[in-house]
Design a protein around this motif. Sequence first.
Motif, PDB file in Angstrom:
ATOM      1  N   ALA B  22      41.260 -14.115  10.861  1.00  0.00           N
ATOM      2  CA  ALA B  22      41.218 -14.944   9.650  1.00  0.00           C
ATOM      3  C   ALA B  22      40.021 -15.893   9.683  1.00  0.00           C
ATOM      4  O   ALA B  22      39.310 -16.064   8.690  1.00  0.00           O
ATOM      5  CB  ALA B  22      42.518 -15.741   9.509  1.00  0.00           C
ATOM      6  N   TRP B  23      39.799 -16.503  10.851  1.00  0.00           N
ATOM      7  CA  TRP B  23      38.687 -17.454  10.969  1.00  0.00           C
ATOM      8  C   TRP B  23      37.337 -16.775  10.762  1.00  0.00           C
ATOM      9  O   TRP B  23      36.434 -17.342  10.172  1.00  0.00           O
ATOM     10  CB  TRP B  23      38.722 -18.145  12.338  1.00  0.00           C
ATOM     11  CG  TRP B  23      39.655 -19.319  12.363  1.00  0.00           C
ATOM     12  CD1 TRP B  23      40.431 -19.757  11.330  1.00  0.00           C
ATOM     13  CD2 TRP B  23      39.907 -20.204  13.466  1.00  0.00           C
ATOM     14  NE1 TRP B  23      41.166 -20.854  11.720  1.00  0.00           N
ATOM     15  CE2 TRP B  23      40.851 -21.160  13.031  1.00  0.00           C
ATOM     16  CE3 TRP B  23      39.425 -20.288  14.771  1.00  0.00           C
ATOM     17  CZ2 TRP B  23      41.317 -22.180  13.860  1.00  0.00           C
ATOM     18  CZ3 TRP B  23      39.886 -21.303  15.590  1.00  0.00           C
ATOM     19  CH2 TRP B  23      40.832 -22.239  15.143  1.00  0.00           C
ATOM     20  N   GLN B  24      37.222 -15.588  11.265  1.00  0.00           N
ATOM     21  CA  GLN B  24      35.926 -14.911  11.139  1.00  0.00           C
ATOM     22  C   GLN B  24      35.547 -14.674   9.689  1.00  0.00           C
ATOM     23  O   GLN B  24      34.381 -14.525   9.359  1.00  0.00           O
ATOM     24  CB  GLN B  24      35.950 -13.580  11.908  1.00  0.00           C
ATOM     25  CG  GLN B  24      35.411 -13.747  13.315  1.00  0.00           C
ATOM     26  CD  GLN B  24      35.014 -12.427  13.917  1.00  0.00           C
ATOM     27  OE1 GLN B  24      35.874 -11.612  14.227  1.00  0.00           O
ATOM     28  NE2 GLN B  24      33.726 -12.218  14.081  1.00  0.00           N
ATOM     29  N   THR B  33      30.419 -14.721  16.342  1.00  0.00           N
ATOM     30  CA  THR B  33      31.205 -13.657  16.982  1.00  0.00           C
ATOM     31  C   THR B  33      32.670 -14.047  17.083  1.00  0.00           C
ATOM     32  O   THR B  33      33.027 -15.225  16.976  1.00  0.00           O
ATOM     33  CB  THR B  33      30.705 -13.411  18.416  1.00  0.00           C
ATOM     34  OG1 THR B  33      30.900 -14.618  19.164  1.00  0.00           O
ATOM     35  CG2 THR B  33      29.233 -13.021  18.426  1.00  0.00           C
ATOM     36  N   GLY B  34      33.508 -13.035  17.297  1.00  0.00           N
ATOM     37  CA  GLY B  34      34.918 -13.288  17.549  1.00  0.00           C
ATOM     38  C   GLY B  34      35.091 -14.135  18.802  1.00  0.00           C
ATOM     39  O   GLY B  34      36.022 -14.929  18.906  1.00  0.00           O
ATOM     40  N   ALA B  39      36.984 -18.950  21.535  1.00  0.00           N
ATOM     41  CA  ALA B  39      36.734 -20.127  22.369  1.00  0.00           C
ATOM     42  C   ALA B  39      37.271 -21.380  21.677  1.00  0.00           C
ATOM     43  O   ALA B  39      37.923 -22.224  22.304  1.00  0.00           O
ATOM     44  CB  ALA B  39      35.230 -20.270  22.643  1.00  0.00           C
ATOM     45  N   VAL B  40      37.021 -21.491  20.357  1.00  0.00           N
ATOM     46  CA  VAL B  40      37.487 -22.663  19.613  1.00  0.00           C
ATOM     47  C   VAL B  40      39.022 -22.689  19.599  1.00  0.00           C
ATOM     48  O   VAL B  40      39.646 -23.727  19.832  1.00  0.00           O
ATOM     49  CB  VAL B  40      36.918 -22.660  18.173  1.00  0.00           C
ATOM     50  CG1 VAL B  40      37.562 -23.754  17.334  1.00  0.00           C
ATOM     51  CG2 VAL B  40      35.399 -22.833  18.206  1.00  0.00           C
ATOM     52  N   LEU B  41      39.608 -21.508  19.386  1.00  0.00           N
ATOM     53  CA  LEU B  41      41.068 -21.415  19.357  1.00  0.00           C
ATOM     54  C   LEU B  41      41.666 -21.841  20.699  1.00  0.00           C
ATOM     55  O   LEU B  41      42.651 -22.583  20.749  1.00  0.00           O
ATOM     56  CB  LEU B  41      41.482 -19.980  19.005  1.00  0.00           C
ATOM     57  CG  LEU B  41      42.981 -19.738  18.860  1.00  0.00           C
ATOM     58  CD1 LEU B  41      43.562 -20.612  17.763  1.00  0.00           C
ATOM     59  CD2 LEU B  41      43.246 -18.270  18.550  1.00  0.00           C
ATOM     60  N   ASN B  42      41.046 -21.393  21.796  1.00  0.00           N
ATOM     61  CA  ASN B  42      41.537 -21.772  23.123  1.00  0.00           C
ATOM     62  C   ASN B  42      41.473 -23.284  23.316  1.00  0.00           C
ATOM     63  O   ASN B  42      42.373 -23.879  23.909  1.00  0.00           O
ATOM     64  CB  ASN B  42      40.705 -21.082  24.218  1.00  0.00           C
ATOM     65  CG  ASN B  42      40.998 -19.584  24.288  1.00  0.00           C
ATOM     66  OD1 ASN B  42      42.013 -19.121  23.744  1.00  0.00           O
ATOM     67  ND2 ASN B  42      40.119 -18.829  24.929  1.00  0.00           N
TER      68      ASN B  42
END
Lengths: 141, 274
Positions: B22-24, B33-34, B39-42
């Motif tokens: 969804a973010w991409q 990139t995914g 990384a942001v999600l983590n």
Amino acid sequence: MSGPVSAQAIHVGSDLDIVRIRKVVREHAVAAGLSLVDQTKLVTAASELARNTLVHGGGGEVTVSTEGDERGTTIRLVFADRGPGIDDVDKALTDGFTTNSALGLGLGGARRLVHEFHIDTEPGRGTTVRIGFHAPNRRGR
Amino acid sequence: MQDINVSVAEFLDHHGDEIVDAWQRRTFFAGRTGGDCRAVLNGVAEVVLAGRPEDPTAAGFDAIRDLLGEIAMDRIRRGETAAQTAVTLHDLKPPVVELWTSSRDGDDALPGALRLSTALDTLRLVAMELVGGESADLVEERQQLLELSTPVIRMWDGILAVPLIGTLDSARTQATMEGLLQAIVDQQARVAILDITGVSTVDTAVAQHLLRTVMAARLMGAKCVISGIRPQIAQTMVQLGIDLGDVTTRATLADALAYGLRQIGLVVAAADNH
Ligand SMILES: Nc1ncnc2c1ncn2[C@@H]1O[C@H](COP(=O)(O)OP(=O)(O)O)[C@@H](O)[C@H]1O
Ligand SMILES: [Mg+2]
């Protein structure tokens, strides 16, 4: 208020340094309360002279200061290099004179844009251009 | 009942692929990139797990501070305003919170949504921190360093425009001008508009670039129009002694476009029913 309020020295060795000088000069101009037109005149003159320091003088140093005395505030800029110097200053100041297939308007134009303008130059030793721009609070203008 | 922070962190982990997907598709991560999204999600999962979603100095945010700042600055360098970037960051929140609420109906639905919402608000702060610290001049400076190219915009069939911004006297200008001349050839343009509304200083080096471009375009059969010369720039140019000669100038980009349309034989008229 007397003596330099603040002085900044900036090395001129690349295009990017000219961007930096314009930024610092703009800050001094805004702080001194110059109008947008005056800011633009001073920043443009600084850009011209700094480019000469870089291109013709082979690099050097620019000092920017805001000074106040009993007559008011003046922004002073000094452009110093140890380049080849200027043989004939009057000729160099003539509109259209260039040794670089450029427009040849920089020196003469900068002189018209500011309130004080002095050139010290000696062939083989370098060039120092000093300019002053008076802020509107200056008395006796 | 399991600790809410653990539940939310686990949820982010389990639905990682969906959220990254969804973010991409959101503007903020456009062209990223995914791996960047992941990384942001983590980082977000880490601050939630640590129970510090409101704390911009939490370790999870530290880990992604540089990445977020880099993405935000990159967007601004490409011409987005800081406010617009903040909005694209805000867009990251709904997909995550909606996914959470649609997958929960127990007591933890609301507190979990609140935590996620807080964490993503803080994320926005962290990303904009770097931006706030950079003045427009610094952006300009970076632009020079990176030599980002200015886009050549096709305004109409046969009419091109280049919105010049910042400082013009670098290699970047040279590249921009070359790009424009190439576009004139490729698109067989008859009119090229150089809009300098976004240029803060026109010294003789800049003027020479502009004049050379006008001349080269002319040799290629295109007419150049310079638009957006602001009053303070005009006054300074006159005192410098810069003579634009017979170069056509217009106050605004819109005026220049109207001129260009006329040049190619088109007129803009009001529709009958208005
Ligand atoms: N700092 C300097 N050192 C040596 N020569 C200089 C310097 N500044 C200016 N000049 C000389 O004066 C000439 C005119 O300068 P200017 O009016 O700025 O025109 P331009 O830079 O476009 O040639 C230059 O071409 C150069 O020969
Ligand atoms: Mg010069």
